[in-house]
Design an enzyme around this catalytic site. Structure first.
Site, PDB file in Angstrom:
ATOM      1  N   LYS A 208     -30.475  -7.237  34.862  1.00 61.38           N
ATOM      2  CA  LYS A 208     -31.586  -8.285  35.599  1.00 61.38           C
ATOM      3  C   LYS A 208     -31.333  -8.033  37.189  1.00 61.38           C
ATOM      4  CE  LYS A 208     -31.864 -12.524  36.846  1.00 61.38           C
ATOM      5  NZ  LYS A 208     -32.639 -12.133  38.285  1.00 61.38           N
ATOM      6  N   GLY A 261     -23.236 -12.463  42.830  1.00 63.86           N
ATOM      7  CA  GLY A 261     -23.879 -13.494  43.526  1.00 63.86           C
ATOM      8  C   GLY A 261     -23.403 -14.471  44.124  1.00 63.86           C
ATOM      9  N   SER A 262     -23.973 -15.772  44.340  1.00 64.82           N
ATOM     10  CA  SER A 262     -23.193 -16.900  44.863  1.00 64.82           C
ATOM     11  C   SER A 262     -22.013 -17.542  43.984  1.00 64.82           C
ATOM     12  CB  SER A 262     -24.120 -17.812  45.384  1.00 64.82           C
ATOM     13  OG  SER A 262     -25.100 -18.244  44.268  1.00 64.82           O
ATOM     14  N   THR A 263     -21.027 -18.047  44.759  1.00 67.64           N
ATOM     15  CA  THR A 263     -20.115 -18.815  43.942  1.00 67.64           C
ATOM     16  C   THR A 263     -20.875 -19.905  43.157  1.00 67.64           C
ATOM     17  OG1 THR A 263     -18.304 -18.030  45.489  1.00 67.64           O
ATOM     18  CG2 THR A 263     -17.973 -20.115  44.214  1.00 67.64           C
ATOM     19  N   GLY A 266     -22.100 -18.494  40.137  1.00 69.10           N
ATOM     20  CA  GLY A 266     -21.187 -17.800  39.358  1.00 69.10           C
ATOM     21  C   GLY A 266     -20.470 -18.984  38.371  1.00 69.10           C
ATOM     22  N   GLU A 283     -18.532 -11.364  40.569  1.00 71.86           N
ATOM     23  CA  GLU A 283     -18.236 -11.118  41.811  1.00 71.86           C
ATOM     24  C   GLU A 283     -18.924 -11.948  42.954  1.00 71.86           C
ATOM     25  OE1 GLU A 283     -18.644  -9.654  45.337  1.00 71.86           O
ATOM     26  OE2 GLU A 283     -19.281  -7.735  44.591  1.00 71.86           O
ATOM     27  N   CYS A 317     -20.974  -9.676  50.778  1.00 73.27           N
ATOM     28  CA  CYS A 317     -20.091 -10.741  50.483  1.00 73.27           C
ATOM     29  C   CYS A 317     -18.697 -10.435  50.876  1.00 73.27           C
ATOM     30  CB  CYS A 317     -19.940 -10.768  48.892  1.00 73.27           C
ATOM     31  SG  CYS A 317     -20.052  -8.992  48.121  1.00 73.27           S
ATOM     32  N   GLU A 414     -20.040 -19.834  53.401  1.00 70.44           N
ATOM     33  CA  GLU A 414     -20.479 -18.354  53.528  1.00 70.44           C
ATOM     34  C   GLU A 414     -21.677 -18.605  54.258  1.00 70.44           C
ATOM     35  OE1 GLU A 414     -21.152 -16.303  49.865  1.00 70.44           O
ATOM     36  OE2 GLU A 414     -20.555 -14.401  50.811  1.00 70.44           O
TER      37      GLU A 414
HETATM   38  P1  ADP Z   1     -28.390 -15.693  46.472  1.00 73.25           P
HETATM   39  O1  ADP Z   1     -28.190 -17.137  46.769  1.00 73.25           O
HETATM   40  O2  ADP Z   1     -27.859 -14.827  47.475  1.00 73.25           O
HETATM   41  O3  ADP Z   1     -29.898 -15.356  46.044  1.00 73.25           O
HETATM   42  P2  ADP Z   1     -27.813 -15.853  43.706  1.00 73.25           P
HETATM   43  O4  ADP Z   1     -26.345 -16.242  43.418  1.00 73.25           O
HETATM   44  O5  ADP Z   1     -28.695 -17.050  43.849  1.00 73.25           O
HETATM   45  O6  ADP Z   1     -27.608 -15.275  45.046  1.00 73.25           O
HETATM   46  O7  ADP Z   1     -28.496 -14.760  42.877  1.00 73.25           O
HETATM   47  C1  ADP Z   1     -27.910 -13.605  42.418  1.00 73.25           C
HETATM   48  C2  ADP Z   1     -28.508 -13.363  41.188  1.00 73.25           C
HETATM   49  O8  ADP Z   1     -28.162 -14.427  40.222  1.00 73.25           O
HETATM   50  C3  ADP Z   1     -30.017 -13.040  41.384  1.00 73.25           C
HETATM   51  O9  ADP Z   1     -30.450 -12.234  40.176  1.00 73.25           O
HETATM   52  C4  ADP Z   1     -30.544 -14.378  40.783  1.00 73.25           C
HETATM   53  O10 ADP Z   1     -31.997 -14.290  40.077  1.00 73.25           O
HETATM   54  C5  ADP Z   1     -29.543 -14.832  39.675  1.00 73.25           C
HETATM   55  N1  ADP Z   1     -29.533 -16.305  39.358  1.00 73.25           N
HETATM   56  C6  ADP Z   1     -29.748 -17.349  40.142  1.00 73.25           C
HETATM   57  N2  ADP Z   1     -29.643 -18.229  39.494  1.00 73.25           N
HETATM   58  C7  ADP Z   1     -29.247 -18.115  38.227  1.00 73.25           C
HETATM   59  C8  ADP Z   1     -28.653 -18.805  36.871  1.00 73.25           C
HETATM   60  N3  ADP Z   1     -28.775 -20.242  37.154  1.00 73.25           N
HETATM   61  N4  ADP Z   1     -28.356 -18.105  35.869  1.00 73.25           N
HETATM   62  C9  ADP Z   1     -28.192 -16.910  35.963  1.00 73.25           C
HETATM   63  N5  ADP Z   1     -28.637 -16.012  37.199  1.00 73.25           N
HETATM   64  C10 ADP Z   1     -29.072 -16.605  38.133  1.00 73.25           C
END
Ligand code: ADP
Length: 510
Positions: A208, A261-263, A266, A283, A317, A414
């Protein structure tokens, strides 16, 4: 940025920037989901739009996956894993396919570079030199591992079966169906970081991309099929994180979820993964310290510290977002970095002269801007930048903040934008606790000519990577990942392959 007063001039120029005709076709078409080797509409027939962050204009329209489509993709990946040509292939054949994918990426370097620049905003000079070549390198590095993943033979000494003989060995096997979720900051390269080791290990994948930047992953999906991967081995399903991403993380038939992606997200992924206790690698974010000692070669350290934070507009990151400078060199380094910021050519990514493009989206600009304002409200001062640009496109000036203290939001959280906070220090023993005073532990930097000090610092910094007299150097062979809340596991190198395979012990009585 001082050289540019408004957006009007370069907005007109954007329309004139040449775009490869193939790339025009990719943005004009409607992209579907890649499931089981076919390009299919979302079951709901929903679509979403991706925009060009240099202009805010519509770039392309894509099918939007939801939990129904994620389930279809997982079923396809399961079938491809259990039956069909993929599990029957030799490891060398798998490696050849991955290598070929790397070759195809290089053959299409220019179109990938342009597509990435249009979708993400980063400069074309960077996508040509960094994103696309590193993607091919990663695939070809991992291709070489496909036929080198081995088990061991193990001598047994079982004490309660005296005299018995055994032949015991381990098999290194794939995990099965892997879900992978990536962010928008390096859309194509992150796809390679994830897909390369998963495929080398013999897994199948539901992948995805991020909502802001789906295009290069979709185009990569076409090349995956062109390379000859069997259907269902890689499925590409863009969709909203909280719907498609969450469904993938929670799916009971997914064996592992790998997330960048974001903590905060995560932590949600970990929660979603508990249903079937799928393996999880993460990560996540960072707030990486970059430490400049007064004995450093300033001709390297000053541009190095600038690029540590401004590369990819700070949307990295591991960005060196907290700059620590030894007393005596503080003014020289901070003013030097501020000067570099002022000289940076900010503009549309498609302009070959651009050094910094727009942030990826309006919400990201708002987020970064909120941080800058909070810094000012808490007493920080901008040596350079500190303004966002009016007009279409999501531009902000590269910003150096001084007069900071360790409790400010801009120092603790961050920002994920081109904003660095600078802090003086007087001794090595003072800077270490300050540098390590963060919930994160992804990257770190040290600039010094003193070898012993460099090694001492490398041992004592709590971070997955320490760059000495360089920063943001990435290589397919070099493991990358987080200490503390920056993540679980490693990407790249042979380390990552342990996280895409599992060990089976076989014990035979002779
Ligand atoms: P940013 O805040 O930098 O956009 P995110 O961590 O929100 O980073 O997004 C990174 C990835 O995680 C994207 O592909 C986003 O669609 C996906 N994402 C966001 N929220 C969720 C969630 N609740 N479960 C799974 N994936 C998610």
């Amino acid at each position: 940025m001082g050289h540019r007063t408004g957006m009007g001039g370069f907005m007109n120029a954007i329309a004139d920037l040449p775009v490869d005709p193939k790339v025009k076709e990719y943005t004009a078409r409607r992209w579907e989901l890649l499931i089981d080797g076919d390009w299919v509409k979302a079951k709901s027939e929903q679509t979403f739009q991706t925009h060009n962050p240099a202009t805010g204009e519509l770039l392309a329209e894509c099918a939007q996956a939801d939990e129904v489509d994620i389930d279809r993709a997982v079923r396809a990946a399961r079938r491809a894993f259990e039956t069909g040509p993929w599990p029957a292939m030799t490891a060398t054949e798998r490696g050849r396919l991955i290598w070929k994918l790397g070759d195809l990426v290089l053959e299409h370097l220019e179109e990938f570079a342009e597509l990435e620049t249009l979708d993400n905003g980063k400069p074309i000079s960077v996508t040509r030199a960094v994103d696309v070549p590193l993607t091919a390198e990663l695939f070809q590095y991992m291709a070489g591992w496909a036929n080198k993943l081995e088990g061991n033979t193990i001598p047994l000494s079982v004490p309660y079966t005296p005299g018995a003989m055994y032949h015991a060995y381990t098999l290194r096997e794939p995990l099965g169906v892997v879900g992978q979720i990536i962010p928008w900051n390096f859309p194509l390269l992150m796809a390679a970081w994830k897909l390369g080791p998963a495929l080398a290990g013999g897994n199948t994948v539901v992948f995805k991309p991020a909502e802001h930047t789906p295009l290069t992953a979709l185009r990569l999906g076409e090349l995956i099929m062109e390379a000859g991967f069997p259907k269902g081995v890689v499925n590409v399903v863009p969709g909203p994180g909280p719907i498609a991403g969450e469904a993938l993380a929670a799916h009971p038939d997914v064996d592992k979820i790998a997330f960048t992606g974001s903590t905060a997200v995560g932590k949600r992924i970990i929660g979603a993964a508990t249903g079937n206790l799928k393996k999880v690698t993460l990560e996540l974010g960072g707030k990486s310290p970059n430490v400049v000692f007064a004995d450093a070669d300033m001709d390297q350290a000053i541009p190095g510290a600038a690029s540590a934070i401004f590369f990819n507009h700070g949307q990295v990151c591991s960005a060196g977002s907290r700059l620590y400078v030894e007393d005596g060199a503080f003014d020289e380094v901070t003013e030097g970095v501020a000067e570099q910021a002022k000289q940076m050519k900010v503009g549309p990514g498609m302009d070959p002269a651009t050094e910094m493009g727009p942030l990826v989206a309006e919400e990201q600009l708002d987020r970064v801007w909120d941080y800058v304002e909070s810094g000012f409200a808490e007493g920080a001062r901008a040596l350079s930048g500190g303004r966002k640009m009016d007009g279409p496109g999501y531009f902000i000036e590269p910003t150096v903040l001084v007069d900071t203290n360790p409790n400010m939001k801009v120092v603790r959280e961050e920002i994920f934008g081109p904003v660095v906070t600078a802090h003086p220090f007087s001794r090595e023993n003072d800077v270490l606790p300050a540098a390590n005073d963060t919930i994160y532990g992804l990257g770190s930097g040290v600039w010094t000519k003193d070898l012993s000090r460099a090694h001492r610092m490398a041992e004592r910094l709590h971070a997955g990577t320490v760059w000495v007299n360089c920063y943001n150097v990435f290589d397919a062979a070099l493991p990358f990942g987080g200490y503390k809340q920056s993540g679980w596991g490693r990407e790249m190198g042979h380390e990552v392959l342990n996280l895409y395979t599992q060990i089976k012990s076989v014990c035979m009585r002779l």
